[in-house]
Enzyme design. Structure first.
Site, PDB file in Angstrom:
ATOM      1  N   LYS A   4     -92.133 -78.002 -25.531  1.00  0.00           N
ATOM      2  CA  LYS A   4     -92.053 -79.600 -24.690  1.00  0.00           C
ATOM      3  C   LYS A   4     -91.503 -79.105 -23.257  1.00  0.00           C
ATOM      4  CE  LYS A   4     -87.098 -79.997 -26.139  1.00  0.00           C
ATOM      5  NZ  LYS A   4     -86.444 -79.754 -24.938  1.00  0.00           N
ATOM      6  N   ASP A  29     -71.518 -92.384  -5.994  1.00  0.00           N
ATOM      7  CA  ASP A  29     -72.591 -91.468  -6.479  1.00  0.00           C
ATOM      8  C   ASP A  29     -73.424 -92.349  -7.671  1.00  0.00           C
ATOM      9  OD1 ASP A  29     -72.941 -89.498  -4.451  1.00  0.00           O
ATOM     10  OD2 ASP A  29     -71.185 -88.515  -5.338  1.00  0.00           O
TER      11      ASP A  29
END
Length: 696
Positions: free
Chosen positions: A409, A317
């Site tokens: 943001k 992974d």
């Protein structure tokens, strides 16, 4: 898990191992090792010949026969000791696991209760009385009674008793972090847990069973090697049996000399057959599982450990294995007219209350680049704006309610919508920067200050330090590495190139993983992979080496043939190294065992037949004192070398990331040549000692 720190010859293991060495003298136990069974039968035969010599009907002096018999018994006992010592280490590990089991009282809820609100409905029940499907309430300070699945609640859990890691973990209902293990402790909040196992089936019970099962489950390679050793033993047995009639015939024909004795033939046979590797083979397999356990990995059998050594494809992974698992701020890309420092200052302000790894990394990067540090937030009258799934942005409002400075943001889409609501344009240059960051496989965060787009913060997956070098080592060993990720192909290609993997699978689904594994297996390859989720279970079940994370779901752990108690995806690399080390140890000791027989040929064959064929004296290259001394020296060396090699069998040869050809050359040079030279030296030294002490 609390690891059992035992040295190779720990006093706690020595006593039980010595006792077990004698218990293993039972015929049914010896039959499991055909090579050592031949030595066992030879020991019995020479013992009977000794008793015959005591009544004056011996074929040789009683003292010589007794000495040979004693050292043959020592050979058997030393082999038993090696296996018992390896098993003792596994049993000690099992005992340390068993000590974790404790009798606790569970708060069993009524059948229809699924929430903490039904407190009045629980009843105190011993954990041993719980059955699969029962529902229990676990609160702060409670020990989780048995393995189960969280169906409601979220809590911090101390799993150090199982994993050895002191940091608590979060367990909650739903997803891949809902499984809880019996014996762990709730630190805060509460959980409603559905019991997933019956008594005796818990993970801790399975761990103990797995460790104890290390006694003997021969692997395919071990079986193949055993067959080879048996074949060699049969050949030498047939050769030895035919030597007696040849000796009798030669003496009768030449009317000179004396025929070879049965005692000497038994000694010859024991020295000719591969007793060294035969004695240590079992210990090597058990020790391999023990080393895996020391790495905090539970293997279901030695077969799984061996398969790890044969693996030639690793599926890994991306997140948490190849990368750090959380995207980190790597660059500030300012909008036109804005300096990088201005962008960093505003981005840090927007991230001061952001406790996510990404938010903290923005604060750190601003400190590192521009030394932007302490801020007095109280004087700023700051109000932090948390991130929500609806707005997909966070930030800070500075100032009074009547007049404040809004800093935000978030994702480019969210900030575009935000600017539209403010009636302000979104700069094309910033949009271009967003696209560039995305094409590099990174995540762009746009920063806005008082309606002005300040620029973009680039968040990227940080490849773990040293991982590229480890992949290079695996490549030298002939192992292919494949990164699996749910990212798009562009992002996956960027990370794969930086990490140095051989291939990657992007936008991977459970079906894609399963298909990829089967594809490699159809080419005759052995595949290893890690997983923690229910969606990983099909691929784990298909993989040859399947390492399930202990923090993962029950389905993943049941599908795997190994469980990593540390839940560290990079452990797969260590698992492969341990498997390789076990195979390297077996190969090295097999090479040594076969090679050291050569010296024994030169020692014992001339001594055994010199009375029948005087010309064989020319083969006495070691200039051994006498035929009886030569035979005795070879037998003693044959026994003692087993003891000398026990530490190597248990600890394993030093792991080196080299290819098969290089490994073969190294084995031949060190263990092949060493196996030839060492017996010449050892047998000569023993012969000198016997001569000086006038023992033969």
């Amino acid at each position: 898990m609390s690891r059992t720190n035992l040295t190779l010859f720990d006093s706690a293991l020595m006593g039980p191992a010595i006792v077990a060495s004698f218990k293993k003298l039972a015929p049914q136990t010896q039959l499991r090792n055909p090579v050592m069974f031949v030595v066992y039968v030879g020991s019995i035969l020479t013992t009977l010949l000794y008793f015959q010599a005591l009544v004056g009907k011996g074929e040789a002096s009683a003292g010589f026969i007794l000495a040979i018999s004693v050292w043959l018994w020592f050979t058997v006992l030393f082999a038993n000791f090696a296996e018992a010592l390896a098993e003792g280490r596994s049993k000690a590990q099992a005992e340390s696991l068993r000590a974790l089991k404790q009798t606790v009282s569970a708060k069993k809820l009524e059948a229809n209760s699924k929430s903490r609100g039904a407190l009045s409905n629980w009843s105190a029940t011993p954990a041993s009385n719980l059955r699969k499907g029962d529902v229990v309430l676990v609160e702060a300070g409670d020990v989780i009674p048995v393995d189960g699945e969280v169906i409601e609640g979220v809590a911090s859990v101390d799993e150090s008793a199982i994993t050895g890691e002191s940091a608590p973990v979060i367990r909650e209902s739903g997803g891949d972090f809902s499984a809880v293990t019996g014996g762990t402790r709730i630190l805060s909040d509460w959980l409603v847990v559905r019991v997933s196992v019956n008594p005796g089936e818990a993970f801790l019970d399975r761990m103990i069973s797995m460790v104890e099962s290390a006694k003997r489950q021969k692997t395919p390679n071990e079986i193949a090697l055993t067959i080879l050793l048996v074949a060699l033993t049969i050949v030498f047995l047939l050769v030895t049996v035919t030597l007696l009639p040849f000796s009798l015939f030669s003496v009768a024909a030449a009317k000179f000399g004396t025929p070879i004795t049965i005692t000497v033939l038994v000694a010859l046979l024991v020295c000719l057959i591969p007793t060294t590797i035969g004695a240590l083979l079992s210990a090597i397999g058990v020790a391999g599982m023990s080393r895996m356990m020391q790495a905090n990995v539970i293997a279901t059998s030695g077969r799984a450990v061996e398969a790890a050594g044969d693996v030639d494809v690793l599926l890994l992974d991306k997140t948490g294995t190849i990368t750090l698992g959380n995207r980190q701020a790597s660059a500030f890309i300012p909008a036109p007219g804005i300096t990088e420092q201005q962008l960093a200052d505003v981005a840090q302000l927007a991230s001061l209350a952001d406790e996510t790894p990404e938010g903290r990394s923005i604060v750190v990067l601003a400190k590192q680049r521009f030394n932007i540090r302490e801020r007095e937030m109280n004087s700023l009258h700051a109000t932090f704006v948390p991130f929500t799934a609806q707005t997909r942005m966070s930030g800070i409002d500075i100032g009074d309610a009547g007049k404040f400075r809004a800093i935000r943001k978030g994702s480019s889409e969210a900030l575009k919508n935000y600017m539209t609501e403010l009636g302000q344009p979104f700069p094309a240059e910033v949009a271009h920067s967003v696209d560039d960051v995305a094409r590099r496989g990174s995540t762009p965060l746009v920063v806005v200050d008082e309606g002005v787009v300040m620029g973009v913060v680039e968040l990227k997956d940080i490849v773990k330090g040293g991982i590229k070098e480890r992949f290079a080592e695996l490549r030298r060993m002939g192992i292919k590495t494949v990164m699996i990720t749910g990212d798009n192909r562009l992002t996956a290609a960027s990370i794969a190139a930086e990490a140095g993997v051989d291939d990657f699978l992007a936008e991977a689904t459970p079906e894609d993983k399963l298909k990829l594994i089967r594809s490699y297996q159809s080419e005759g390859r052995l595949v290893a992979m890690t997983g923690d989720g229910t969606n990983d279970a099909p691929a784990l079940a298909q993989a040859d080496v399947a390492v399930a994370m202990n923090s993962g779901t029950q389905a993943a752990k049941e599908a795997g043939n190994m469980v990593d108690l540390d839940s560290n995806p990079t452990k797969l690399l260590e698992i492969v190294e341990i498997g390789k080390q076990m195979l390297m140890t077996r190969g090295a000791l097999s090479t040594f065992s076969i090679a050291n027989d050569i010296a024994k040929y030169f020692a014992i064959i001339p001594a055994a037949f010199i009375t029948t064929y005087p010309q064989l004296a020319a083969l006495n290259v070691m200039r051994l004192a006498s035929p009886s001394s030569a035979i005795m020296s070879a037998v003693i060396f044959n026994a003692l070398i087993i003891v000398v090699l026990i530490p190597l069998a248990l600890k394993g040869v030093r792991y080196r990331a080299v290819g098969a050809a290089s490994l073969l050359r190294r084995n031949l040079l060190i263990y092949g040549l060493g196996g030839i030279v060492l017996p010449f030296i050892g047998i000569k030294l023993i012969d000198m000692i016997l001569s000086v002490m006038h023992l033969v």
